[in-house]
Design an enzyme around this catalytic site. Structure first.
Site, PDB file in Angstrom:
ATOM      1  N   GLU A   1      27.960 115.326  85.424  1.00 52.88           N
ATOM      2  CA  GLU A   1      27.222 116.386  84.704  1.00 52.88           C
ATOM      3  C   GLU A   1      28.086 117.038  83.620  1.00 52.88           C
ATOM      4  O   GLU A   1      27.658 117.975  82.965  1.00 52.88           O
ATOM      5  CB  GLU A   1      26.757 117.471  85.686  1.00 52.88           C
ATOM      6  CG  GLU A   1      25.678 117.032  86.649  1.00 52.88           C
ATOM      7  CD  GLU A   1      24.289 117.420  86.153  1.00 52.88           C
ATOM      8  OE1 GLU A   1      24.149 117.766  84.968  1.00 52.88           O
ATOM      9  OE2 GLU A   1      23.354 117.371  86.977  1.00 52.88           O
TER      10      GLU A   1
ATOM     11  N   THR B   1      21.101 113.832  86.202  1.00 49.94           N
ATOM     12  CA  THR B   1      20.461 115.135  86.289  1.00 49.94           C
ATOM     13  C   THR B   1      19.986 115.323  87.717  1.00 49.94           C
ATOM     14  O   THR B   1      19.530 114.366  88.359  1.00 49.94           O
ATOM     15  CB  THR B   1      19.309 115.270  85.269  1.00 49.94           C
ATOM     16  OG1 THR B   1      18.725 116.564  85.363  1.00 49.94           O
ATOM     17  CG2 THR B   1      18.240 114.207  85.444  1.00 49.94           C
TER      18      THR B   1
ATOM     19  N   LYS C   1      27.030 113.425  79.893  1.00 48.77           N
ATOM     20  CA  LYS C   1      26.165 113.803  81.021  1.00 48.77           C
ATOM     21  C   LYS C   1      25.310 112.603  81.351  1.00 48.77           C
ATOM     22  O   LYS C   1      24.485 112.179  80.512  1.00 48.77           O
ATOM     23  CB  LYS C   1      25.298 115.001  80.635  1.00 48.77           C
ATOM     24  CG  LYS C   1      24.270 115.426  81.677  1.00 48.77           C
ATOM     25  CD  LYS C   1      23.543 116.682  81.214  1.00 48.77           C
ATOM     26  CE  LYS C   1      22.303 116.990  82.030  1.00 48.77           C
ATOM     27  NZ  LYS C   1      22.609 117.456  83.382  1.00 48.77           N
TER      28      LYS C   1
HETATM   29  C1  LIG Z   1      14.313 121.669  82.099  1.00 48.54           C
HETATM   30  C2  LIG Z   1      15.164 121.389  83.293  1.00 48.54           C
HETATM   31  O1  LIG Z   1      14.797 121.672  84.407  1.00 48.54           O
HETATM   32  N1  LIG Z   1      16.360 120.832  83.065  1.00 48.54           N
HETATM   33  C3  LIG Z   1      17.303 120.460  83.971  1.00 48.54           C
HETATM   34  C4  LIG Z   1      17.268 120.772  85.310  1.00 48.54           C
HETATM   35  C5  LIG Z   1      18.287 120.307  86.103  1.00 48.54           C
HETATM   36  N2  LIG Z   1      19.274 119.572  85.563  1.00 48.54           N
HETATM   37  C6  LIG Z   1      19.275 119.290  84.244  1.00 48.54           C
HETATM   38  O2  LIG Z   1      20.201 118.589  83.779  1.00 48.54           O
HETATM   39  N3  LIG Z   1      18.300 119.733  83.463  1.00 48.54           N
END
Ligand SMILES: CC(=O)Nc1cc[nH]c(=O)n1
Length: 101
Positions: A72, A22, A19
């Protein structure tokens, strides 16, 4: 050092380099290329790695594609489902590209 949190279910993929992006809402994307960032789990704030931010790019939910999903480590359908659950109804996202330190 800035901090970012990830859900614990993403930890193994991040540590394995599977990954590498984000997708976040604006309030969670206050980073710049070159930032070194402490990473912890959202659920318990346990630290699990440091990352370097490579780039921040605006991206709309509506144009998410297979390349985003690969970065991702998900299918595109999975990615859209996950982002819809985290950010219901939000189209304006930011792609944060990172590498493990
Ligand atoms: C904690 C949090 O919001 N985590 C996220 C949100 C979106 N993508 C991701 O990889 N992680």
């Amino acid at each position: 050092m800035k901090n970012i949190t990830f859900y614990g279910r993403f930890e193994a993929d991040i540590l394995a380099g599977r990954k590498t992006i984000t997708l976040r809402e604006a309030s969670d994307a206050d980073f710049a290329a070159g930032d070194q960032v402490r990473v912890s789990r959202y659920e318990d704030d346990v630290f699990f790695c440091n990352i370097e931010i490579i780039a921040i790019t605006p991206v709309q939910f509506a144009v998410l594609n297979d390349q985003h999903a690969i970065q991702e480590n998900m299918t595109l359908a999975e990615l859209k489902q996950v982002i819809s659950e985290i950010y219901p109804g939000l189209n304006e996202l930011f792609m944060i590209e990172f590498r493990l330190l």
